[in-house]
Design a protein around this motif. Structure first.
Motif, PDB file in Angstrom:
ATOM      1  N   ALA A  92       0.833  -1.209   0.000  1.00  0.00           N
ATOM      2  CA  ALA A  92       0.000   0.000   0.000  1.00  0.00           C
ATOM      3  C   ALA A  92       0.864   1.254   0.000  1.00  0.00           C
ATOM      4  N   LYS A  93       1.942   1.237   0.805  1.00  0.00           N
ATOM      5  CA  LYS A  93       2.843   2.403   0.819  1.00  0.00           C
ATOM      6  C   LYS A  93       3.501   2.591  -0.535  1.00  0.00           C
ATOM      7  N   ALA A  94       4.000   1.493  -1.112  1.00  0.00           N
ATOM      8  CA  ALA A  94       4.653   1.582  -2.422  1.00  0.00           C
ATOM      9  C   ALA A  94       3.653   2.042  -3.477  1.00  0.00           C
ATOM     10  N   ARG A  98       3.899   5.424  -5.670  1.00  0.00           N
ATOM     11  CA  ARG A  98       3.865   5.359  -7.131  1.00  0.00           C
ATOM     12  C   ARG A  98       2.678   6.150  -7.667  1.00  0.00           C
ATOM     13  N   LEU A  99       1.539   6.056  -6.974  1.00  0.00           N
ATOM     14  CA  LEU A  99       0.359   6.808  -7.386  1.00  0.00           C
ATOM     15  C   LEU A  99       0.618   8.310  -7.300  1.00  0.00           C
ATOM     16  N   ASP A 101       3.551   9.757  -7.599  1.00  0.00           N
ATOM     17  CA  ASP A 101       4.458  10.081  -8.706  1.00  0.00           C
ATOM     18  C   ASP A 101       3.698  10.179 -10.026  1.00  0.00           C
ATOM     19  N   VAL A 102       2.827   9.208 -10.264  1.00  0.00           N
ATOM     20  CA  VAL A 102       2.051   9.207 -11.508  1.00  0.00           C
ATOM     21  C   VAL A 102       1.100  10.403 -11.522  1.00  0.00           C
ATOM     22  N   ASP A 103       0.502  10.714 -10.379  1.00  0.00           N
ATOM     23  CA  ASP A 103      -0.400  11.854 -10.285  1.00  0.00           C
ATOM     24  C   ASP A 103       0.345  13.156 -10.593  1.00  0.00           C
ATOM     25  N   ALA A 104       1.541  13.285 -10.029  1.00  0.00           N
ATOM     26  CA  ALA A 104       2.340  14.494 -10.298  1.00  0.00           C
ATOM     27  C   ALA A 104       2.702  14.581 -11.778  1.00  0.00           C
ATOM     28  N   ALA A 105       3.071  13.447 -12.364  1.00  0.00           N
ATOM     29  CA  ALA A 105       3.416  13.438 -13.792  1.00  0.00           C
ATOM     30  C   ALA A 105       2.194  13.800 -14.632  1.00  0.00           C
ATOM     31  N   LEU A 106       1.025  13.266 -14.256  1.00  0.00           N
ATOM     32  CA  LEU A 106      -0.192  13.588 -14.999  1.00  0.00           C
ATOM     33  C   LEU A 106      -0.573  15.060 -14.852  1.00  0.00           C
TER      34      LEU A 106
END
Length: 164
Positions: A92-94, A98-99, A101-106
């Motif tokens: 869940a932490k990982a 990752r979510l 990071d992906v959210d920031a990239a999006l």
């Protein structure tokens, strides 16, 4: 009566031998065989009692072994639950990292896309204004024959497009 005298003489010897035979059978069976049968029955009863006692001890040992096995199984289950929970928490932490990071990239791509859309919109609006001004100048010249300056046409087109 002679018939009765004859019965006593004839049957007396048969009764004697009958008693001798039954007495011999009683002595052979009652004193010879019966004690051996009683010993066999007593030995069998002792053997059954010993086997039952051994079975009871084995049952108690099996019950103790089962309790130990159940305790070990319960401890294993608890350890498996703890390990699973730890793995779930780590996943869940990982996943959250990752979510994020992906959210920031999006969000970055979204900002870039919005900027590109704004730029394209501004470019299209400028092109539209220039085409509108050019078309308006041509229409006024063709329809009325008057000539209007480009600055005046541009100002009128901007005013109309600003209201639209």
């Amino acid at each position: 009566m002679p018939q009765l005298d004859q019965i006593l003489g004839t049957y007396a010897s048969q009764i004697f031998w009958l008693l001798v035979v039954f007495g011999t059978i009683y002595l052979l069976i009652g004193k010879g065989m019966l004690p051996k049968v009683e010993q066999t029955i007593d030995a069998r009863d002792r053997r059954i009692a010993e086997d039952l006692a051994a079975a009871e001890l084995a049952r108690v040992a099996a019950a103790d072994s089962e309790h130990g096995w159940q305790d070990a199984l319960e401890a294993g289950r608890n350890e498996a639950v703890r390990t699973t929970q730890t793995a779930k928490d780590a996943a869940a932490k990982a996943s959250a990292i990752r979510l994020a990071d992906v959210d920031a990239a999006l969000h970055a791509k979204l900002a870039e896309g919005e900027a590109a859309v704004q730029k394209a919109l501004a470019s299209a609006q400028a092109d539209l204004e220039s085409v509108g001004a050019e078309l308006t100048g041509d229409l006024v010249a063709r329809l009325s024959g008057a000539t209007i300056t480009d600055a005046k046409i541009s100002k009128s087109v901007k005013a109309v497009m600003g209201n639209a």
